[in-house]
Design an enzyme around this catalytic site. Structure first.
Site, PDB file in Angstrom:
ATOM      1  N   GLU A 117     -23.115  15.953   2.716  1.00 53.59           N
ATOM      2  CA  GLU A 117     -22.487  17.072   3.827  1.00 53.59           C
ATOM      3  C   GLU A 117     -23.631  18.363   3.182  1.00 53.59           C
ATOM      4  O   GLU A 117     -24.135  18.279   1.466  1.00 53.59           O
ATOM      5  CB  GLU A 117     -21.176  17.181   2.938  1.00 53.59           C
ATOM      6  CG  GLU A 117     -19.973  16.311   3.241  1.00 53.59           C
ATOM      7  CD  GLU A 117     -19.308  16.766   4.952  1.00 53.59           C
ATOM      8  OE1 GLU A 117     -19.884  16.308   5.406  1.00 53.59           O
ATOM      9  OE2 GLU A 117     -18.481  16.524   4.489  1.00 53.59           O
ATOM     10  N   SER A 161     -22.101  16.386  13.080  1.00 53.01           N
ATOM     11  CA  SER A 161     -21.552  15.741  12.824  1.00 53.01           C
ATOM     12  C   SER A 161     -21.565  14.981  14.197  1.00 53.01           C
ATOM     13  O   SER A 161     -21.985  13.666  14.085  1.00 53.01           O
ATOM     14  CB  SER A 161     -19.776  15.914  13.064  1.00 53.01           C
ATOM     15  OG  SER A 161     -18.990  15.101  12.617  1.00 53.01           O
ATOM     16  N   ALA A 162     -19.798  14.697  15.256  1.00 54.03           N
ATOM     17  CA  ALA A 162     -20.345  13.966  16.384  1.00 54.03           C
ATOM     18  C   ALA A 162     -21.577  14.230  16.830  1.00 54.03           C
ATOM     19  O   ALA A 162     -22.085  13.312  17.521  1.00 54.03           O
ATOM     20  CB  ALA A 162     -18.890  14.449  17.017  1.00 54.03           C
TER      21      ALA A 162
END
Length: 241
Positions: A193, A121-122
């Protein structure tokens, strides 16, 4: 260089962090003889840093220490066997990396000493040249500083192409298309995802726990979905599989 760039940390039916990528990560640990890792948790705003480190320790089976305890964070990176960068808010993460003087130490660790990097993610976002394709709200007033640039193309993690009924704002596809229109020389890889890109040495591979593909956005070109990284061969300096 060894990079695991994951769209997200876990899937709904998985109790453990990084569960869908665990088989690939464990194979890398064996190859590199990894027994410990340093966690960079700065993206977490409403979660406990040490709890995240413990969750990763339980999930991965190695010792995981959070860098926020270090008096000299750059020295911790110099000694790290592996670097883990958690998901959360990309803006806060990138700001703290700069504030703590970690951009160059991480770049040198990964590029020069071949220290494996696992970011989701980040943590995936900051591995690219900038954080301009994050989905996150800029909760701080930081400017858009360069990020780590370990991977040379922008990534949009948590990619979804669904259009919610009643939602009148732009779709994710439209937002990414806007980025490409403003930055016509750049491309964006959209990761759904449960998917990841793995750079190992000079080789690039793709894995999706759901058997789904990734998309590539380019200005003035049709956006297509792919199952392997050969579609990226013109964009990246890797042997695409």
């Amino acid at each position: 260089m060894e990079l695991f760039l994951l769209s997200n940390g876990k899937l709904p039916d998985e109790p453990a962090l990084l569960g869908y990528a665990n088989e690939h990560i464990q194979a890398m640990f064996k190859t590199f003889n990894i027994h410990s890792a340093v966690l960079i948790p700065y993206a977490l705003i409403r979660s406990d840093y040490d709890a995240r480190a413990q969750d990763l320790e339980d999930a991965l089976g190695i010792k995981v220490s959070s860098i926020h305890h270090a008096e000299a964070p750059s020295e911790v990176i110099e000694q790290a066997q592996c670097i883990l960068i958690s998901g959360g808010n990309t803006w806060m993460l990138n700001q703290r990396l700069h504030e703590n003087g970690l951009i160059v130490p991480i770049q040198r660790a990964v590029r020069e000493r071949n220290v494996p990097y696992i970011g989701w993610s980040a943590g995936c976002n900051v591995a690219t040249p900038s954080i301009r394709t994050t989905n996150d709200m800029p909760v701080s007033n930081s400017v858009v500083l360069p990020s780590l640039g370990l991977f040379p193309v922008q990534i949009n993690p948590h990619y979804i192409d669904a259009h919610l009924s009643g939602h009148m704002g732009e779709t994710r596809d439209e937002r990414i298309a806007e980025f490409c229109a403003v930055n016509p020389s750049e491309s964006v890889i959209a990761l759904r995802e449960g998917s990841l890109l793995h750079v190992s040495g000079n080789n690039l591979s793709y894995f999706s726990a759901k058997g789904q593909g990734f998309k590539v956005f380019r200005h003035g070109q049709e956006t297509l979905e792919y199952q392997d990284t050969r579609a990226l061969s013109s964009l990246l300096p890797f042997n695409c599989q």
